[in-house]
Motif scaffolding. Structure first.
Motif, PDB file in Angstrom:
ATOM      1  N   THR A  65     -11.236  59.442 -36.144  1.00 38.97           N
ATOM      2  CA  THR A  65     -12.437  58.799 -36.676  1.00 38.97           C
ATOM      3  C   THR A  65     -13.689  59.556 -36.252  1.00 38.97           C
ATOM      4  O   THR A  65     -13.686  60.245 -35.238  1.00 38.97           O
ATOM      5  CB  THR A  65     -12.559  57.337 -36.185  1.00 38.97           C
ATOM      6  OG1 THR A  65     -12.583  57.326 -34.748  1.00 38.97           O
ATOM      7  CG2 THR A  65     -11.406  56.472 -36.692  1.00 38.97           C
ATOM      8  N   LEU A 106      -9.292  57.067 -45.192  1.00 33.31           N
ATOM      9  CA  LEU A 106      -9.796  55.797 -45.707  1.00 33.31           C
ATOM     10  C   LEU A 106     -11.219  56.010 -46.230  1.00 33.31           C
ATOM     11  O   LEU A 106     -11.903  56.930 -45.783  1.00 33.31           O
ATOM     12  CB  LEU A 106      -9.836  54.747 -44.593  1.00 33.31           C
ATOM     13  CG  LEU A 106      -8.503  54.188 -44.160  1.00 33.31           C
ATOM     14  CD1 LEU A 106      -7.933  54.995 -43.025  1.00 33.31           C
ATOM     15  CD2 LEU A 106      -8.660  52.755 -43.750  1.00 33.31           C
ATOM     16  N   ASN A 108     -14.980  55.918 -46.175  1.00 33.41           N
ATOM     17  CA  ASN A 108     -15.957  55.771 -45.107  1.00 33.41           C
ATOM     18  C   ASN A 108     -17.029  54.766 -45.544  1.00 33.41           C
ATOM     19  O   ASN A 108     -16.868  54.089 -46.567  1.00 33.41           O
ATOM     20  CB  ASN A 108     -16.546  57.142 -44.755  1.00 33.41           C
ATOM     21  CG  ASN A 108     -17.087  57.842 -45.976  1.00 33.41           C
ATOM     22  OD1 ASN A 108     -17.691  57.231 -46.853  1.00 33.41           O
ATOM     23  ND2 ASN A 108     -16.863  59.142 -46.059  1.00 33.41           N
ATOM     24  N   ALA A 113     -13.329  58.461 -49.703  1.00 35.85           N
ATOM     25  CA  ALA A 113     -12.160  58.703 -48.865  1.00 35.85           C
ATOM     26  C   ALA A 113     -12.142  60.179 -48.465  1.00 35.85           C
ATOM     27  O   ALA A 113     -11.289  60.950 -48.896  1.00 35.85           O
ATOM     28  CB  ALA A 113     -10.888  58.305 -49.594  1.00 35.85           C
ATOM     29  N   VAL A 143      -2.615  49.851 -42.482  1.00 35.86           N
ATOM     30  CA  VAL A 143      -3.909  49.618 -43.125  1.00 35.86           C
ATOM     31  C   VAL A 143      -3.819  50.158 -44.545  1.00 35.86           C
ATOM     32  O   VAL A 143      -3.332  51.277 -44.749  1.00 35.86           O
ATOM     33  CB  VAL A 143      -5.039  50.327 -42.343  1.00 35.86           C
ATOM     34  CG1 VAL A 143      -6.361  50.244 -43.068  1.00 35.86           C
ATOM     35  CG2 VAL A 143      -5.162  49.721 -40.955  1.00 35.86           C
ATOM     36  N   ALA A 145      -4.807  51.943 -48.061  1.00 38.62           N
ATOM     37  CA  ALA A 145      -5.590  53.154 -48.334  1.00 38.62           C
ATOM     38  C   ALA A 145      -7.029  52.843 -48.727  1.00 38.62           C
ATOM     39  O   ALA A 145      -7.899  53.689 -48.558  1.00 38.62           O
ATOM     40  CB  ALA A 145      -4.919  53.974 -49.425  1.00 38.62           C
ATOM     41  N   ASP A 146      -7.299  51.645 -49.205  1.00 42.65           N
ATOM     42  CA  ASP A 146      -8.672  51.274 -49.562  1.00 42.65           C
ATOM     43  C   ASP A 146      -9.326  50.420 -48.478  1.00 42.65           C
ATOM     44  O   ASP A 146     -10.401  49.867 -48.667  1.00 42.65           O
ATOM     45  CB  ASP A 146      -8.723  50.556 -50.910  1.00 42.65           C
ATOM     46  CG  ASP A 146      -7.989  49.216 -50.913  1.00 42.65           C
ATOM     47  OD1 ASP A 146      -7.257  48.908 -49.935  1.00 42.65           O
ATOM     48  OD2 ASP A 146      -8.142  48.469 -51.893  1.00 42.65           O
ATOM     49  N   GLY A 147      -8.683  50.342 -47.307  1.00 38.57           N
ATOM     50  CA  GLY A 147      -9.250  49.600 -46.185  1.00 38.57           C
ATOM     51  C   GLY A 147     -10.477  50.300 -45.626  1.00 38.57           C
ATOM     52  O   GLY A 147     -10.797  51.429 -46.000  1.00 38.57           O
ATOM     53  N   THR A 148     -11.152  49.629 -44.725  1.00 36.89           N
ATOM     54  CA  THR A 148     -12.358  50.201 -44.121  1.00 36.89           C
ATOM     55  C   THR A 148     -12.028  50.795 -42.751  1.00 36.89           C
ATOM     56  O   THR A 148     -11.042  50.397 -42.111  1.00 36.89           O
ATOM     57  CB  THR A 148     -13.439  49.123 -43.934  1.00 36.89           C
ATOM     58  OG1 THR A 148     -12.959  48.157 -42.983  1.00 36.89           O
ATOM     59  CG2 THR A 148     -13.797  48.444 -45.254  1.00 36.89           C
ATOM     60  N   PRO A 149     -12.860  51.704 -42.264  1.00 33.60           N
ATOM     61  CA  PRO A 149     -12.656  52.209 -40.910  1.00 33.60           C
ATOM     62  C   PRO A 149     -12.733  51.108 -39.848  1.00 33.60           C
ATOM     63  O   PRO A 149     -11.998  51.160 -38.858  1.00 33.60           O
ATOM     64  CB  PRO A 149     -13.784  53.238 -40.738  1.00 33.60           C
ATOM     65  CG  PRO A 149     -14.069  53.703 -42.125  1.00 33.60           C
ATOM     66  CD  PRO A 149     -13.903  52.462 -42.976  1.00 33.60           C
ATOM     67  N   LEU A 152      -9.418  49.559 -39.794  1.00 27.25           N
ATOM     68  CA  LEU A 152      -8.509  50.456 -39.078  1.00 27.25           C
ATOM     69  C   LEU A 152      -8.686  50.269 -37.573  1.00 27.25           C
ATOM     70  O   LEU A 152      -7.706  50.118 -36.843  1.00 27.25           O
ATOM     71  CB  LEU A 152      -8.772  51.912 -39.465  1.00 27.25           C
ATOM     72  CG  LEU A 152      -8.032  52.967 -38.629  1.00 27.25           C
ATOM     73  CD1 LEU A 152      -6.529  52.875 -38.828  1.00 27.25           C
ATOM     74  CD2 LEU A 152      -8.545  54.365 -38.974  1.00 27.25           C
TER      75      LEU A 152
END
Length: 174
Positions: A65, A106, A108, A113, A143, A145-149, A152
């Motif tokens: 990250t 993911l 940002n 992505a 998590v 693939a369209d999740g948020t950092p 995560l």
């Protein structure tokens, strides 16, 4: 570096070593790691090269990250989040776009992505960037693939065995 440290309230974990041929710990982000997308003249939005060693032997995967706690948002700004890196991977090249194994980037906080470089608002003062490799006890963090950092971070919090962080800065004069 404890003021607004994103890890200050998380459980302490051991450290390991992360280095970069792109930048040194504590230095300013190079122009290539600043954001042309967000208007920094000459900014390249190129992810830094990273190498790491010394993670615990029970490491099954990694996440990477980059976070700016100084962004004027009330919640900081996530520039980059990569999940599900295999434990056999101990390096990412500069400008990586083809991630190994089942790893994926993911979206940002710009909802892209990919890596978005630093871009402190003019006159806002220096911003700090935490570029972190998280050693995990799982090879798939679960998590989407369209999740948020942030999601995560929440999901992997109980799976972190160790972490390694490079600190960088950037400032845009007024």
């Amino acid at each position: 570096m404890t003021e607004n440290d994103p890890f200050a309230r998380l459980p302490e974990v051991p450290g390991f070593t992360v280095t970069s041929s792109t930048l040194r710990d504590g230095d300013a982000l190079p122009l290539a790691q600043l954001s042309g997308i967000f208007g920094v003249p000459g900014g390249g939005d190129v992810s830094p090269q990273l190498s790491w060693r010394g993670a615990p032997p029970e490491t099954r995967g990694y996440a990477v990250t980059m976070y700016d706690p100084d962004a004027p948002t009330g919640s900081g700004f996530w520039h980059w989040a990569v999940a599900d890196l295999p434990a056999s991977v101990t390096e990412l090249p500069e400008g990586v776009t083809d991630l190994p194994g089942a790893a994926f980037a993911l979206p940002n906080d710009a909802r892209a992505a990919r890596f978005i470089g630093g871009a402190p608002p003019a006159g806002h003062g220096p911003h700090r960037y935490f570029i972190t490799v998280h050693a995990l006890d799982t090879d798939q963090i679960g998590v989407p693939a369209d999740g948020t950092p942030a999601y995560l971070g929440f999901t992997m919090a109980s799976h972190i065995l160790a972490r390694a962080t490079l600190h960088a800065t950037a400032e845009t004069p007024a």
